[in-house]
Design an enzyme around this catalytic site. Structure first.
Site, PDB file in Angstrom:
ATOM      1  N   ASP A 169       0.853  -1.191   0.000  1.00  0.00           N
ATOM      2  CA  ASP A 169       0.000   0.000   0.000  1.00  0.00           C
ATOM      3  C   ASP A 169       0.882   1.230   0.000  1.00  0.00           C
ATOM      4  O   ASP A 169       1.900   1.252   0.672  1.00  0.00           O
ATOM      5  CB  ASP A 169      -0.867   0.025   1.260  1.00  0.00           C
ATOM      6  CG  ASP A 169      -1.987  -0.980   1.164  1.00  0.00           C
ATOM      7  OD1 ASP A 169      -2.398  -1.275   0.032  1.00  0.00           O
ATOM      8  OD2 ASP A 169      -2.430  -1.471   2.217  1.00  0.00           O
ATOM      9  N   ASP A 217      -4.635  25.631  11.736  1.00  0.00           N
ATOM     10  CA  ASP A 217      -4.761  24.324  11.075  1.00  0.00           C
ATOM     11  C   ASP A 217      -3.957  23.287  11.855  1.00  0.00           C
ATOM     12  O   ASP A 217      -2.727  23.307  11.854  1.00  0.00           O
ATOM     13  CB  ASP A 217      -4.232  24.468   9.635  1.00  0.00           C
ATOM     14  CG  ASP A 217      -4.418  23.190   8.853  1.00  0.00           C
ATOM     15  OD1 ASP A 217      -4.800  22.165   9.453  1.00  0.00           O
ATOM     16  OD2 ASP A 217      -4.167  23.217   7.636  1.00  0.00           O
ATOM     17  N   GLU A 237      -0.642  18.494   7.640  1.00  0.00           N
ATOM     18  CA  GLU A 237      -0.302  19.372   6.519  1.00  0.00           C
ATOM     19  C   GLU A 237      -0.037  20.782   7.016  1.00  0.00           C
ATOM     20  O   GLU A 237       0.950  21.410   6.644  1.00  0.00           O
ATOM     21  CB  GLU A 237      -1.456  19.402   5.509  1.00  0.00           C
ATOM     22  CG  GLU A 237      -1.437  18.258   4.544  1.00  0.00           C
ATOM     23  CD  GLU A 237      -2.646  18.277   3.625  1.00  0.00           C
ATOM     24  OE1 GLU A 237      -3.200  19.363   3.400  1.00  0.00           O
ATOM     25  OE2 GLU A 237      -3.020  17.186   3.149  1.00  0.00           O
ATOM     26  N   PHE A 262     -11.609  24.306   7.880  1.00  0.00           N
ATOM     27  CA  PHE A 262     -11.710  23.568   6.606  1.00  0.00           C
ATOM     28  C   PHE A 262     -13.016  22.787   6.587  1.00  0.00           C
ATOM     29  O   PHE A 262     -13.410  22.209   7.587  1.00  0.00           O
ATOM     30  CB  PHE A 262     -10.527  22.591   6.519  1.00  0.00           C
ATOM     31  CG  PHE A 262     -10.537  21.762   5.278  1.00  0.00           C
ATOM     32  CD1 PHE A 262      -9.948  22.243   4.108  1.00  0.00           C
ATOM     33  CD2 PHE A 262     -11.139  20.514   5.260  1.00  0.00           C
ATOM     34  CE1 PHE A 262      -9.966  21.468   2.959  1.00  0.00           C
ATOM     35  CE2 PHE A 262     -11.168  19.750   4.106  1.00  0.00           C
ATOM     36  CZ  PHE A 262     -10.574  20.232   2.954  1.00  0.00           C
ATOM     37  N   ARG A 317     -13.396  23.693   0.897  1.00  0.00           N
ATOM     38  CA  ARG A 317     -12.050  23.198   0.647  1.00  0.00           C
ATOM     39  C   ARG A 317     -10.972  24.271   0.809  1.00  0.00           C
ATOM     40  O   ARG A 317     -10.066  24.413  -0.010  1.00  0.00           O
ATOM     41  CB  ARG A 317     -11.964  22.532  -0.736  1.00  0.00           C
ATOM     42  CG  ARG A 317     -12.675  21.174  -0.735  1.00  0.00           C
ATOM     43  CD  ARG A 317     -12.581  20.486  -2.040  1.00  0.00           C
ATOM     44  NE  ARG A 317     -13.263  21.251  -3.063  1.00  0.00           N
ATOM     45  CZ  ARG A 317     -12.941  21.230  -4.353  1.00  0.00           C
ATOM     46  NH1 ARG A 317     -11.951  20.508  -4.765  1.00  0.00           N
ATOM     47  NH2 ARG A 317     -13.616  21.932  -5.228  1.00  0.00           N
ATOM     48  N   SER A 344      -9.095  26.880   4.194  1.00  0.00           N
ATOM     49  CA  SER A 344      -9.126  27.265   5.598  1.00  0.00           C
ATOM     50  C   SER A 344      -8.241  28.487   5.770  1.00  0.00           C
ATOM     51  O   SER A 344      -7.480  28.836   4.864  1.00  0.00           O
ATOM     52  CB  SER A 344      -8.636  26.114   6.483  1.00  0.00           C
ATOM     53  OG  SER A 344      -7.282  25.858   6.206  1.00  0.00           O
ATOM     54  N   LYS A 362       4.569  44.758   0.228  1.00  0.00           N
ATOM     55  CA  LYS A 362       3.422  44.489  -0.629  1.00  0.00           C
ATOM     56  C   LYS A 362       2.245  43.927   0.172  1.00  0.00           C
ATOM     57  O   LYS A 362       1.090  44.270  -0.051  1.00  0.00           O
ATOM     58  CB  LYS A 362       3.825  43.497  -1.731  1.00  0.00           C
ATOM     59  CG  LYS A 362       2.799  43.447  -2.825  1.00  0.00           C
ATOM     60  CD  LYS A 362       3.346  43.002  -4.147  1.00  0.00           C
ATOM     61  CE  LYS A 362       2.225  43.221  -5.158  1.00  0.00           C
ATOM     62  NZ  LYS A 362       2.105  42.259  -6.173  1.00  0.00           N
ATOM     63  N   ASP A 365      -4.589  -3.736   6.393  1.00  0.00           N
ATOM     64  CA  ASP A 365      -5.107  -3.679   7.748  1.00  0.00           C
ATOM     65  C   ASP A 365      -6.607  -3.425   7.778  1.00  0.00           C
ATOM     66  O   ASP A 365      -7.227  -3.564   8.802  1.00  0.00           O
ATOM     67  CB  ASP A 365      -4.370  -2.609   8.573  1.00  0.00           C
ATOM     68  CG  ASP A 365      -4.220  -1.317   7.815  1.00  0.00           C
ATOM     69  OD1 ASP A 365      -4.888  -1.161   6.770  1.00  0.00           O
ATOM     70  OD2 ASP A 365      -3.452  -0.455   8.266  1.00  0.00           O
ATOM     71  N   ASP A 392      -9.315  -5.128   2.863  1.00  0.00           N
ATOM     72  CA  ASP A 392      -8.151  -5.891   2.414  1.00  0.00           C
ATOM     73  C   ASP A 392      -8.314  -7.386   2.649  1.00  0.00           C
ATOM     74  O   ASP A 392      -7.579  -8.188   2.085  1.00  0.00           O
ATOM     75  CB  ASP A 392      -6.886  -5.439   3.161  1.00  0.00           C
ATOM     76  CG  ASP A 392      -6.531  -4.008   2.817  1.00  0.00           C
ATOM     77  OD1 ASP A 392      -6.795  -3.604   1.669  1.00  0.00           O
ATOM     78  OD2 ASP A 392      -5.995  -3.306   3.691  1.00  0.00           O
TER      79      ASP A 392
END
Lengths: 535, 705
Positions: free
Chosen positions: B300, B337, B341, B372, B377, B379, B401, B540, B544
Site C-alpha cells: 500500500d 490548522d 499538513e 476547513f 475546501r 481554511s 506588498k 489492515d 483488504d
C-alpha cells in the site's frame, strides 16, 4: 597422447552431431503425442496403428503406461524363455544345439528384454541361428524401444500440464519404427561394408593342417542393434573382442559412435523442448563426468597389451564408453584391465546416468537433478523448483526410492553370494579379485549393463536366477518410479520466473556432477576399497 | 513496547532436561526423527551386547562401552536441542499473550450480573456493556442503544449509532449509552493459540521442506544401513577378522546424517521463534515457506511507502510577492490548522529560517479562524476589524506588498480573509494575476506528483504552497532489499497515475496500480497467482481481507481490523508494514539453515569414510594403508575420535540451529555460492581437522603412542 585425446574428442563430437539430428524427431514424438505434424510420417503412422489396433487418442496415466510396458516386456520374457528352452525343436536354421536349462533360458530372456544382455552362455556354441535371430536380435529391439518410449513419456510429464503422460504403444512404435529400426539397418549395412559377416550359414568348415570350424551367422544385424540400442550382448561369447564382431580400427571407432548416439540425443531433445541451455547444461555435465571416468579408466596402465588389434588406449576407451552407456560390450578382456579401469567401470554402472542407457539413462539423470536441487537448493533460501515446478515431498520420496533401489539390489545379492558360498563354489576362493567379479556381476545386472567377468561361469542356478531378478527389478522398478515422478510433475502448476537455483549454466553443471559423484562415492566406496582398491 | 515483551525469563533447565529425557523414547523418535531412531537402536544393540556376558571378547569391552556411550550422547544432544528450542519458543509465544487483551465482561445470569473473563464467554451468553467499556466479542444488541467508537475496526473516527438488533464487533468501545448483547462467536482459537501449536515438535504440522527433508534423511539412513549391513558380511567372507558389530555400528552412525537429523526439529522451531522475537506471528509453517518463495509483493502506498500525510516542501510566490510574504501569508492561514499538513507548513517556514515578527503572530489572536470543510475546501483566518490591526502592525517593516494590500482593504473597510486551499476552490475569485499563469504552474506541480495549495488575501493570489507525499525514511532500502532478493514490489494506491508514478519512482518501485479500488488488490493477487507467482499482500482494513486471504502470504497489521487479522496468515504485532522484508528474510533464513546443515552433514561423510574405513581395514589388508592419509593413532582412537566428533558436532551446532545461518538480502546466487563453500566444502574438510585433533587428544589420554 595427442592422438588419444583427438580420438576421444572426434568420437564424442561425431556422436553429438548425429545425436543433434536425431534429437529433432525425438522431440517431435514427445511434443505431438497424438498426431505428428509431418504429413508423411503421420500417414505411415496412421496406417501402421490401424493394422496394430493402436488408438492414438487414448492417453495413459503412469500406471496404465507402466502396465502396458510391463505386459509387452513380459510377453517377450515368456516367449524367449520357452523358445530357448526348446530351441532344438523350434529352430529351422541350425546348428542343432540342445535347449537351454530353464534358469539359463529365463536369465537370458530377462537379460535381453531388460536391455542388459548379461550372457551366461557362449553364443556361437549354445544358440541356433533361429534363436539368435528370433530371440536375441528381436528382443534387442524391444528393450531399447521400451527404454526410449518411457523416456519420451517421462519428458512429456515435465513439458505440459495434464493428467496423462502419453500412450505407451504409440511411443514404443515410434521409437522402434521411426528411429531404432531404420538407423540400425543403415548401421548394419555399414558394418557389413566394414567386414562384419552377415550370412545364414552357422559355420564354415575349413580344412588346413587340422579341421577348423569358423562360426558365422547374421553378425552384422546383431552387432548394429547391440551397440545402437545399448544392448551389448555379443553374437560370440567373446563379444567385440572377436574380429568378426569388430574387424578393424574403423569398425571399432564406428561401434563406439553407435553406442553414444541415442544416449546423447535425449538430453538434446529435452533441451529442444524445455530450454536449449538446460539441455546443453545436462549434456555438458554428462560429458564432463564421462571425461572423468575415461581419464580414471586410463590412468593406471594395464600390464602388457590388452588388445593387439586396437591398442591399449582404444581398447579401454571402447570399454569405458560401453560401460558409461550401459551397453556392456567389450573389445578387450576385463581380466586384463587395470584396477583404475575397473573402478571407473564400476562407477559408470553405480551412476548409470552419464549418459547411461538409451532412455533410462536420461531419466536417472533427472532424478540426480532433483536430488541435487533438493539437497543443495534449500541454501538459496527458496523451496526447490525444477523448470518452474515445486519439488514436493512426493517427488523427493520417489527419487529417494529410485536411488535406494540400486545399492539394495547390488549389495544384498553380493553379500548373499559371498556369505552363502555360491561365489566360492564357482570361483574357488574369495579374495579381492574374485570378490570384485561378484560385485561387478550384480552391479552389471542391476545397472542393466551386461558386461561380466563370469560369463558362462555364471551359469549356475543361483547366479542365473539371482541376476535375473536383479535385472528385472533394476530395470522395471526404477522405470515405474520415474514414470510416477513424471506424472507427479505433469499435474503441477508451472511458475513464472527464474528457478531459485537455475538448472542451466556452468554452476549447475558442476554442482550436478559434484552431487552425482558424491552420492555414488558415499554409497559404494567401501565396496571399492576392499575390491579393486586393494589389488 | 517491543522491549517489554521480549523474552527475559530465566531458562528452566530442569524442565528442559526432563523433556529431553522423555524425548529419548524410541517410540517418540520413530515417529518424529527417523535418523535418531536408528542411532538409538544402535545404542540398544551395543548396550545389550555389553550387558549379556560372553557376547564380546574381554579386550573389546571398553571399546564397545565407548561406542555405546557416544551413540547415546548423540541422541541425547539431539533431543536436548529440540527440548531447548521448544522451551524457548513456547516462552516467547506465551509472552505474546498480552496482545490478546483479556477483558472483564458482565455476564447476565438470572437477572444479576457476574464478572467473567471475556475468554470464558460462549455463544448465546448475554453480557451488559456500559459506557466506556469494550465489547468483549462479536454479538448483536438485544436491548438498549449506544454510540459506538469503531475507529479501531473501520478507521472512521465518527461514532456510530447502534440500536436493538444491530451487530457489534468485539474490540469496539461504547462511548455513550448502555447495551445488552448476545454473543454470537466464541473467542475460540486465537492466533496466539495457533502459534503455540506451531512450536511443539510433536503436534506441529510439518512444512513441505521439512517433510521432504525427513524423507531424504530416512532414505540416506536406509542406504547406509544397507551399506553397513552388507559390508559386514562381505568383510567377514573376505577374511577381515578384525571387524566386529561395534565397528559396523560406528561406521553406520558416522555415515548417517545425524547432524541434520539431530538438529532438524530444533531448526524448525527456532525459525518460528525468531519470527516471534520480531513480533511477527505466523499462523502456519506453510505461510513461512510461502514467504521465502514470494516473488511479488503488493505494498500500500499510504502508510507503507509514504508517511500517509502530505507535507509542504516549497513556496512559489505569485504577482511580485516575495518568498517572505508567501511565508507570512501561509503562517497566518495555517495557524489554526492542526492537521499534519498545516503543521508541515509551519515546519517549512522554520526550516527556511524565516522569522515571523511577534506582532504578525498576534494577528491570529485578533481574527476569526475559518475551519476547513469539504464544501469550501479552504481554511484560514478572517479579519473583521482591519483598521485596528493595521494600527497595531503599522511599524512592521516586513513585506511591503503584504502591508499595502492590508492597508488597501482596511481603508475600504472590507473584511480580510487570508486563505489557503484547493486551487479549484480559490481560483475563481482571483483578480490580480492571469489565471492561465496559475494553471500552468499548477499543471507543472501535478506532473511532478505534488499537490498545490493556493494562498489568497481576498481576491489577491499571493503564492502557492507545494505539498508532497513524503516517503518514509528507510523505505528505499526496503525496496532495494526486496528487489535484490528477486521480489517485485507493486505499489497500490488510490492516487492518480501521475502522482502514483512519481512516488513510485522516488521509492524505486517499477510497478504501480493507481486509482485502485479495494477490489483491485484482490484482482491483482489473483492475476499474479495465475501467472504462477507467489504473492505477498499486506493490509489492515476489512477491505483488504479478501486479498489477504487469497494471497500466498497475507500479512495483517495488529492495528488492523479483526477481519483482516482473521484472513491473514501472518500478523505483524508492531504494525510496521515495511518490516515485511524481515519476514521474508527470516523465512529464507529458515530454509537456508535447513539446507546448509543438510549439506554440511552429508559433506562430513566424505572425511568420515577416510577416518574410519582405512583404520578398520588396514590391519587385515596392509595394501590399503595409502588411504590412511590422516595417520591416526590406532583404529580404536580413530573410531572413537570420529564418534566423538559425530556426537559433539550436534551441541556445537545448536547455536547455529537456534540463531540460523547468517542471511542478508542479496542475490540468491551469491547466497548459494557462499553457503555452498562454507557448509559444503567446509563441511567436507572440518572433520579431517577436528577428528585428527580429537585423535591426538585421545592418544594422550589413553596413553597410546
Amino acid at each position: 597422447m595427442i592422438n588419444f585425446i583427438l580420438q576421444t574428442v572426434v568420437i564424442m563430437a561425431l556422436s553429438i552431431i548425429v545425436s543433434y539430428i536425431i534429437s529433432k524427431p525425438i522431440s517431435l514424438f514427445i511434443k505431438y503425442e497424438k498426431e505428428l505434424p509431418n504429413k508423411y510420417l503421420n500417414k505411415i503412422e496412421s496406417a501402421l496403428f490401424k493394422i496394430l489396433g493402436i488408438d492414438r487418442n487414448i492417453s495413459m496415466n503412469y500406471k496404465q503406461y507402466f502396465l502396458s510396458l510391463i505386459i509387452l516386456n513380459s510377453i517377450f520374457i515368456i516367449f524367449d524363455t520357452i523358445f530357448l528352452m526348446f530351441q532344438n525343436k523350434l529352430s529351422f536354421i541350425g546348428p542343432k544345439y540342445p535347449g537351454l536349462s530353464f534358469d539359463l533360458a529365463f536369465n537370458t530372456a530377462i537379460s535381453f528384454v531388460t536391455n542388459t544382455n548379461l550372457q551366461h552362455y557362449i553364443g556361437e556354441l549354445s544358440l541356433s541361428l533361429t534363436s539368435q535371430m528370433l530371440v536375441i536380435i528381436t528382443t534387442m529391439f524391444i528393450g531399447p524401444s521400451s527404454g526410449l518410449a518411457s523416456s519420451l513419456a517421462f519428458i512429456r510429464g515435465f513439458l505440459r500440464k495434464s493428467n496423462s503422460i502419453g500412450n505407451f504403444y504409440v511411443d514404443f512404435m515410434r521409437s522402434l519404427i521411426f528411429l531404432i529400426l531404420p538407423i540400425s539397418i543403415i548401421s548394419s549395412i555399414i558394418l557389413v561394408i566394414l567386414g562384419v559377416p552377415q550370412t545364414f550359414s552357422p559355420f564354415y568348415n575349413i580344412s588346413s593342417i587340422t579341421h577348423q570350424i569358423v562360426y558365422t551367422g547374421p553378425v552384422a544385424s546383431l552387432e548394429s542393434i547391440k551397440l545402437l540400442g545399448n544392448n551389448g550382448g555379443g553374437f560370440y561369447g567373446s563379444n567385440s573382442i572377436n574380429p568378426f564382431e569388430d574387424p578393424s580400427n574403423l569398425s571399432n571407432f564406428f561401434e563406439m559412435f553407435l553406442m553414444l548416439v541415442f544416449p546423447l540425443a535425449i538430453p538434446l531433445a529435452f533441451g529442444n523442448l524445455l530450454g536449449k541451455k538446460r539441455g546443453l547444461t545436462l549434456l555438458g555435465s554428462i560429458l564432463v563426468s564421462m571425461i572423468i571416468i575415461i581419464v580414471l579408466s586410463e590412468i593406471l596402465k594395464p600390464i602388457g597389451y590388452i588388445s593387439y588389434r586396437f591398442g591399449n588406449y582404444s581398447g579401454i576407451l571402447f570399454n569405458s564408453i560401453s560401460l558409461l552407456t550401459n551397453t556392456g560390450a567389450i573389445d578387450a578382456s576385463l581380466f586384463s584391465m587395470s584396477s583404475s579401469a575397473i573402478i571407473a567401470f564400476l562407477f559408470s554402472m553405480f551412476i548409470q546416468s552419464i549418459p547411461g542407457s538409451i532412455g533410462t539413462g536420461f531419466m536417472y539423470l533427472i532424478v540426480y537433478v532433483l536430488l541435487t536441487l533438493f539437497i543443495l537448493g534449500l541454501m538459496v533460501g527458496k523451496m526447490p523448483e525444477f523448470i518452474g515446478m515445486k519439488i514436493s515431498p512426493k517427488e523427493v520420496k520417489l527419487s529417494v526410492l529410485v536411488f535406494l533401489t540400486h545399492p539394495l539390489i547390488i549389495l544384498l545379492p553380493t553379500a548373499i553370494a559371498l556369505s552363502a558360498g555360491y561365489a566360492i563354489h564357482i570361483l574357488g576362493n574369495i579374495n579381492s579379485y574374485t570378490y570384485t567379479e561378484i560385485l561387478y556381476e550384480f552391479t552389471s545386472a542391476a545397472a542393466n549393463n551386461g558386461s561380466s567377468y563370469l560369463g558362462s561361469l555364471g551359469n549356475t542356478f543361483f547366479f542365473n536366477i539371482s541376476t535375473a531378478l536383479v535385472m528385472f527389478i533394476g530395470r522395471f522398478l526404477p522405470i515405474g518410479l520415474m514414470l510416477a515422478i513424471s506424472q507427479s510433475f505433469s499435474l503441477k502448476d508451472r511458475k513464472a520466473g527464474l528457478e531459485p537455483l537455475p538448472t542451466q549454466g556452468i554452476l549447475f553443471l558442476l554442482l550436478l556432477d559434484f552431487m552425482i559423484f558424491l552420492l555414488a562415492v558415499l554409497t559404494f566406496i567401501p565396496f571399492v576399497i576392499v575390491g579393486p582398491l586393494s589389488w | 513496547m517491543t522491549e517489554s515483551i521480549r523474552f527475559h525469563e530465566k531458562y528452566n533447565f530442569r524442565k528442559i532436561f526432563l523433556d529431553s529425557i522423555y524425548k529419548l523414547s524410541p517410540i517418540y523418535l520413530a515417529k518424529n526423527n527417523p535418523v535418531m531412531f536408528v542411532v538409538i537402536l544402535g545404542f540398544f544393540i551395543t548396550a545389550i551386547m555389553l550387558i549379556i556376558p560372553g557376547q564380546i571378547p574381554k579386550y573389546e569391552i571398553n571399546f564397545y562401552l565407548a561406542v555405546s556411550l557416544t551413540l547415546f550422547f548423540a541422541v541425547w544432544f539431539s533431543t536436548f536441542s529440540e527440548a531447548f528450542s521448544e522451551y524457548e519458543a513456547k516462552a516467547r509465544v506465551d509472552s505474546l499473550k498480552i496482545f490478546e487483551k483479556e477483558i472483564i465482561a458482565h455476564k447476565i445470569t438470572n437477572d444479576h450480573y457476574i464478572e467473567v473473563k471475556s475468554n470464558s464467554l460462549r455463544q448465546g451468553d448475554r453480557v451488559l456493556i456500559k459506557k466506556g467499556e469494550i465489547v468483549p466479542t462479536d454479538g448483536f444488541i438485544i436491548d438498549g442503544s449506544a454510540y459506538m467508537d469503531e475507529s479501531m475496526i473501520t478507521g472512521e473516527s465518527e461514532p456510530v449509532y447502534k440500536n436493538k438488533g444491530d451487530h457489534v464487533i468485539g474490540g469496539t468501545k461504547v462511548i455513550e449509552g448502555e447495551i445488552k448483547v448476545e454473543i454470537t462467536s466464541e473467542r475460540g482459537r486465537s492466533f496466539v493459540d495457533k502459534m503455540i501449536s506451531l512450536v511443539s515438535q510433536a503436534k506441529r504440522p510439518k512444512s513441505q521442506s521439512e517433510i521432504s527433508l525427513n524423507i531424504l534423511l530416512s532414505g540416506l539412513s536406509l542406504i547406509f544401513l544397507i551399506v553397513a549391513g552388507t559390508l559386514y558380511y562381505i568383510l567377514k567372507s573376505l577374511g577381515y577378522t578384525y571387524v566386529n558389530i561395534a565397528l559396523i555400528i560406528a561406521l553406520l552412525v558416522a555415515l548417517m546424517p545425524t547432524t541434520i537429523g539431530g538438529l532438524l526439529p530444533a531448526i524448525g522451531i527456532a525459525g518460528i521463534s525468531r519470527l516471534t522475537r520480531d513480533n511477527i506471528i505466523a499462523k502456519s509453517g506453510k505461510a513461512i515457506e510461502a514467504a521465502s518463495d514470494a516473488d511479488i509483493i503488493l505494498l500500500d502506498k499510504t502508510g507503507t511507502i509514504t508517511e500517509g500525510n502530505r507535507a509542504a516542501i516549497e513556496f512559489i510566490p505569485l504577482d511580485n510577492f516575495d518568498v517572505r510574504c508567501v511565508a507570512i501569508t501561509s503562517y497566518l492561514s495555517s495557524f489554526n490548522d492542526n492537521t499534519r499538513e498545516g503543521k508541515s507548513i509551519i515546519d517549512l517556514i522554520e526550516s527556511m529560517k524565516i522569522e515571523i515578527p511577534d506582532k504578525i503572530i498576534d494577528i491570529t489572536l485578533m481574527s476569526k479562524p475559518i475551519e476547513f470543510n469539504i464544501k469550501n475546501r479552504y481554511s484560514g483566518i478572517e479579519i473583521s476589524n482591519p483598521s485596528k490591526i493595521m494600527d497595531y502592525i503599522k511599524d512592521e517593516k516586513i513585506c511591503m506588498k503584504f502591508m499595502e494590500i492590508l492597508r488597501e482593504y482596511a481603508t475600504k473597510g472590507e473584511n480580510i480573509k487570508i486563505l489557503k486551499g484547493s486551487v479549484d476552490a480559490l481560483l475563481p475569485r482571483i483578480d490580480n494575476i492571469n489565471k492561465e499563469e496559475i494553471e500552468k504552474i499548477v499543471r507543472d506541480i501535478g506532473e511532478k506528483g505534488e499537490t498545490p495549495l493556493l494562498l489568497t488575501i481576498n481576491t489577491k493570489a499571493v503564492g502557492i504552497i507545494v505539498l508532497k507525499d513524503r516517503i518514509k525514511t528507510g523505505i528505499k532500502q526496503v525496496i532495494s532489499d526486496l528487489k535484490v532478493m528477486g521480489i517485485t514490489p507493486i505499489m497500490v494506491t488510490g492516487d492518480n497515475p501521475i502522482t502514483a508514478k512519481v512516488i513510485a519512482n522516488e521509492a524505486g518501485i517499477d510497478h504501480v496500480i493507481s486509482q485502485a479500488k479495494p477490489i483491485d488488490k484482490l484482482n491483482k493477487v489473483d492475476e499474479e497467482q495465475r501467472k504462477g507467482h507467489v504473492v505477498i499482500a499486506m493490509g489492515d482494513g476489512t477491505n483488504d481481507a479478501p486479498a489477504l486471504a487469497k494471497a500466498d502470504v497475507g500479512v495483517a497489521m495488529n492495528s488492523g481490523t479483526r477481519a483482516a487479522k482473521e484472513a491473514a496468515n501472518m500478523i505483524d504485532l508492531d504494525s510496521n508494514p515495511s518490516r515485511v522484508v524481515k519476514i521474508i528474510e527470516l523465512s529464507k533464513q529458515l530454509l537456508v539453515t535447513r539446507g546448509a546443515v543438510t549439506t554440511f552433514s552429508i559433506a562430513n561423510d566424505i572425511s568420515k569414510y577416510f577416518t574410519i574405513l582405512p583404520m578398520i581395514l588396514v590391519l587385515n589388508n596392509p595394501k590399503i594403508s595409502y588411504l590412511n592419509i590422516l595417520h591416526l593413532t590406532t583404529p580404536e582412537t580413530a573410531i572413537l575420535a570420529t564418534m566423538i566428533f559425530n556426537a559433539i558436532i550436534i551441541p556445537a551446532l545448536i547455536p547455529l540451529a537456534l540463531r540460523g545461518v547468517r542471511y542478508k538480502p542479496e542475490n540468491p546466487r551469491k547466497t548459494f555460492i557462499k553457503n555452498f563453500l562454507i557448509y559444503g566444502i567446509g563441511g567436507a574438510l572440518l572433520p579431517f581437522i577436528a577428528i585428527k585433533l580429537i585423535d591426538m587428544l585421545l592418544a594422550i589420554l589413553m596413553g597410546v603412542k
